[in-house]
Design a protein around this motif. Structure first.
Motif, PDB file in Angstrom:
ATOM      1  N   PHE A 131       6.096 -20.451 -10.296  1.00 43.79           N
ATOM      2  CA  PHE A 131       6.884 -20.262 -11.508  1.00 43.79           C
ATOM      3  C   PHE A 131       6.824 -18.796 -11.915  1.00 43.79           C
ATOM      4  O   PHE A 131       5.765 -18.164 -11.878  1.00 43.79           O
ATOM      5  CB  PHE A 131       6.331 -21.145 -12.629  1.00 43.79           C
ATOM      6  CG  PHE A 131       6.967 -20.898 -13.966  1.00 43.79           C
ATOM      7  CD1 PHE A 131       8.320 -21.124 -14.151  1.00 43.79           C
ATOM      8  CD2 PHE A 131       6.217 -20.435 -15.034  1.00 43.79           C
ATOM      9  CE1 PHE A 131       8.918 -20.896 -15.386  1.00 43.79           C
ATOM     10  CE2 PHE A 131       6.800 -20.210 -16.270  1.00 43.79           C
ATOM     11  CZ  PHE A 131       8.155 -20.438 -16.448  1.00 43.79           C
ATOM     12  N   THR A 132       7.983 -18.252 -12.306  1.00 52.65           N
ATOM     13  CA  THR A 132       8.065 -16.866 -12.763  1.00 52.65           C
ATOM     14  C   THR A 132       8.192 -16.862 -14.279  1.00 52.65           C
ATOM     15  O   THR A 132       9.205 -17.311 -14.831  1.00 52.65           O
ATOM     16  CB  THR A 132       9.283 -16.157 -12.139  1.00 52.65           C
ATOM     17  OG1 THR A 132       9.242 -16.319 -10.718  1.00 52.65           O
ATOM     18  CG2 THR A 132       9.280 -14.675 -12.462  1.00 52.65           C
ATOM     19  N   THR A 133       7.163 -16.377 -14.948  1.00 55.06           N
ATOM     20  CA  THR A 133       7.160 -16.379 -16.412  1.00 55.06           C
ATOM     21  C   THR A 133       8.084 -15.313 -16.986  1.00 55.06           C
ATOM     22  O   THR A 133       8.534 -15.424 -18.126  1.00 55.06           O
ATOM     23  CB  THR A 133       5.733 -16.144 -16.941  1.00 55.06           C
ATOM     24  OG1 THR A 133       5.228 -14.916 -16.397  1.00 55.06           O
ATOM     25  CG2 THR A 133       4.804 -17.281 -16.535  1.00 55.06           C
ATOM     26  N   ILE A 189      18.063 -22.088 -10.993  1.00 52.50           N
ATOM     27  CA  ILE A 189      18.121 -21.472  -9.667  1.00 52.50           C
ATOM     28  C   ILE A 189      16.708 -21.287  -9.123  1.00 52.50           C
ATOM     29  O   ILE A 189      15.808 -20.835  -9.838  1.00 52.50           O
ATOM     30  CB  ILE A 189      18.848 -20.112  -9.720  1.00 52.50           C
ATOM     31  CG1 ILE A 189      20.309 -20.314 -10.120  1.00 52.50           C
ATOM     32  CG2 ILE A 189      18.764 -19.395  -8.372  1.00 52.50           C
ATOM     33  CD1 ILE A 189      21.083 -19.019 -10.303  1.00 52.50           C
ATOM     34  N   HIS A 190      16.527 -21.661  -7.874  1.00 51.83           N
ATOM     35  CA  HIS A 190      15.270 -21.416  -7.174  1.00 51.83           C
ATOM     36  C   HIS A 190      15.552 -20.386  -6.083  1.00 51.83           C
ATOM     37  O   HIS A 190      16.429 -20.595  -5.236  1.00 51.83           O
ATOM     38  CB  HIS A 190      14.719 -22.702  -6.560  1.00 51.83           C
ATOM     39  CG  HIS A 190      14.211 -23.675  -7.585  1.00 51.83           C
ATOM     40  ND1 HIS A 190      13.320 -24.680  -7.285  1.00 51.83           N
ATOM     41  CD2 HIS A 190      14.463 -23.782  -8.908  1.00 51.83           C
ATOM     42  CE1 HIS A 190      13.044 -25.371  -8.379  1.00 51.83           C
ATOM     43  NE2 HIS A 190      13.740 -24.845  -9.380  1.00 51.83           N
ATOM     44  N   ILE A 233      10.345 -18.922  -5.642  1.00 48.11           N
ATOM     45  CA  ILE A 233      10.031 -18.635  -7.038  1.00 48.11           C
ATOM     46  C   ILE A 233      11.144 -19.210  -7.909  1.00 48.11           C
ATOM     47  O   ILE A 233      12.293 -19.339  -7.478  1.00 48.11           O
ATOM     48  CB  ILE A 233       9.864 -17.123  -7.313  1.00 48.11           C
ATOM     49  CG1 ILE A 233      11.126 -16.349  -6.926  1.00 48.11           C
ATOM     50  CG2 ILE A 233       8.648 -16.571  -6.596  1.00 48.11           C
ATOM     51  CD1 ILE A 233      11.085 -14.881  -7.325  1.00 48.11           C
ATOM     52  N   HIS A 234      10.784 -19.576  -9.126  1.00 49.62           N
ATOM     53  CA  HIS A 234      11.783 -20.137 -10.033  1.00 49.62           C
ATOM     54  C   HIS A 234      11.428 -19.798 -11.475  1.00 49.62           C
ATOM     55  O   HIS A 234      10.289 -19.458 -11.799  1.00 49.62           O
ATOM     56  CB  HIS A 234      11.891 -21.658  -9.854  1.00 49.62           C
ATOM     57  CG  HIS A 234      10.683 -22.417 -10.330  1.00 49.62           C
ATOM     58  ND1 HIS A 234      10.571 -22.906 -11.615  1.00 49.62           N
ATOM     59  CD2 HIS A 234       9.527 -22.764  -9.697  1.00 49.62           C
ATOM     60  CE1 HIS A 234       9.408 -23.528 -11.751  1.00 49.62           C
ATOM     61  NE2 HIS A 234       8.757 -23.455 -10.606  1.00 49.62           N
ATOM     62  N   ASN A 235      12.433 -19.883 -12.308  1.00 46.56           N
ATOM     63  CA  ASN A 235      12.275 -19.707 -13.747  1.00 46.56           C
ATOM     64  C   ASN A 235      12.916 -20.925 -14.417  1.00 46.56           C
ATOM     65  O   ASN A 235      13.674 -20.826 -15.366  1.00 46.56           O
ATOM     66  CB  ASN A 235      12.939 -18.401 -14.196  1.00 46.56           C
ATOM     67  CG  ASN A 235      12.694 -18.069 -15.657  1.00 46.56           C
ATOM     68  OD1 ASN A 235      13.639 -17.910 -16.426  1.00 46.56           O
ATOM     69  ND2 ASN A 235      11.442 -17.973 -16.062  1.00 46.56           N
TER      70      ASN A 235
END
Length: 394
Positions: free
Chosen positions: A111-113, A183-184, A208-210
């Protein structure tokens, strides 16, 4: 005489080269013939598949994968130290994490914070040559595959109208529309590919995803309302890895409440309905512990790759998670781990009220498929056909 010796040496060299080439071609042709025999054997087993049209409910979630060559997006720099990060907030953390998993050939999802960083990366990926958007998420991908196999499918997922059209009309998608797709970003690399001083031992990807909707399982309530009336023959639970190291602004209780609601759905269907839980990449020990205490005891079947198997085995055996494992394990080692967790899960689950007896584990790798079944307590049909079909599809 010297000229004659040179001719002899040159002739000898050509002779040796010709012999080596003939040996190489013989070995190559023998290998090629063996591969053809193996493939033909798998096809003959696959053709024994019974033509059925079961009803399958698949939860939870869907996303839009943006696939890109990792080298197109990631720049290596001197002094970069490969390092595992639980989540990504800065670019250097992404680069360190990518290097760490790249050199091990291990899959990972983080996960991208930092939303701004993620949006910048997505914009760069869209401009990269060869990048492409596809429907992603374990649940959505499995649902579409099962539809191709003739199943009647109910999918719990949220997508924008734009990407909902990419799902076949015959699949009933419930969960409600959303205004912005999750979006991943999938950074792909090939076996033997180099990045800086590192060489990937096998092909894999770093994701990575948000994501906003999937960690909260936004499709959960609507899916639950449809589940009972749908009356599935099989219920597939997946997508829970997106809760891994996710920072819930609503508070830490959200995740526990979601897991409890999923268990409620697993219990609301008849016990005769098979429940399959598809694992994925987990690095947060607290979440994996919660999953093995809540979801696993109510599952008839588990699915995972070789790294996820080793991770689960580590949790049950040593009480901790393993961030990376052998990317090319021996078949014997995989079977040993499968047997170990098979009996460990069964022995622990019997103390859980309303539990189900685990009767199947499917480990899928790039090199082979392994399916372990207990046909005394279970009723899984044609595991050999399943393994053959999985091998040919992979």
């Amino acid at each position: 005489m010297v000229f004659s010796d040179k001719l002899i040496s040159l002739g000898t060299l050509f002779t040796v080269a010709a012999v080596l080439y003939s040996i190489y071609m013989r070995d190559y042709n023998e290998l090629d013939a063996r591969l053809v025999n193996v493939i033909n054997g798998l096809i003959s087993v696959e053709e024994q598949q019974m033509k059925l049209s079961p009803k399958v409910a698949v939860g939870y979630g869907a996303c839009v994968d943006l696939r890109v060559d990792g080298r197109e997006l990631m720049n290596h720099f001197d002094g970069l130290t490969p390092k595992h990060h639980d989540f990504i907030n800065e670019l250097f953390e992404l680069q360190e994490s990518y290097a760490y998993y790249f050199k091990h050939g291990a899959a990972a999802e983080r996960f991208t914070t930092n939303s701004s960083l993620f949006d910048e990366l997505v914009a760069s990926a869209e401009r990269a040559s060869g990048s492409r958007f596809v429907i992603g998420g374990n649940a959505a991908v499995m649902a579409m595959r099962m539809h191709l196999e003739g199943c009647s499918v109910l999918l719990g997922a949220t997508l924008t109208d734009r990407h909902l059209h990419a799902i076949p009309d015959e699949i009933k998608v419930v969960g409600g529309p959303i205004s912005r797709d999750d979006i991943h970003l999938v950074l792909e690399y090939k076996s033997g590919e180099t990045w800086g001083p590192y060489t990937a031992p096998r092909a894999n990807r770093f994701i990575i995803h948000n994501d906003f909707h999937n960690p909260r399982v936004k499709s959960l309530n609507e899916f639950g309302r449809q589940l009972e009336n749908f009356k599935p023959d099989v219920f597939v639970v997946s997508g829970l890895q997106l809760m891994d190291n996710y920072k819930y602004t609503e508070g830490d209780d959200v995740r526990s409440e979601v897991l409890e609601s999923i268990v409620d759905q697993m219990l609301m269907i008849p016990r005769s309905t098979k429940i399959h839980f598809e694992m994925a990449s987990y690095t947060e020990e607290e979440l994996l512990n919660s999953v093995q205490k809540t979801i696993v005891p109510y599952s008839d079947s588990l699915g995972m790759n070789e790294q996820e198997l080793a991770n689960l085995h580590s949790l049950y055996t040593y009480g901790n998670v393993s961030v990376v494992t052998d990317s090319t394990p021996r078949v014997a080692a995989v079977l040993d781990q499968m047997r170990s967790i098979f009996w460990e899960i069964r022995s622990r689950s019997k103390f859980v009220p309303g539990h189900k007896t685990l009767t199947r584990i499917h480990v899928h790798t790039l090199a082979f498929q392994a399916i372990m079944v207990d046909n005394v307590h279970g009723s899984w049909k044609q595991p050999d056909v399943a393994a053959a079909k999985a091998s040919l599809t992979a």
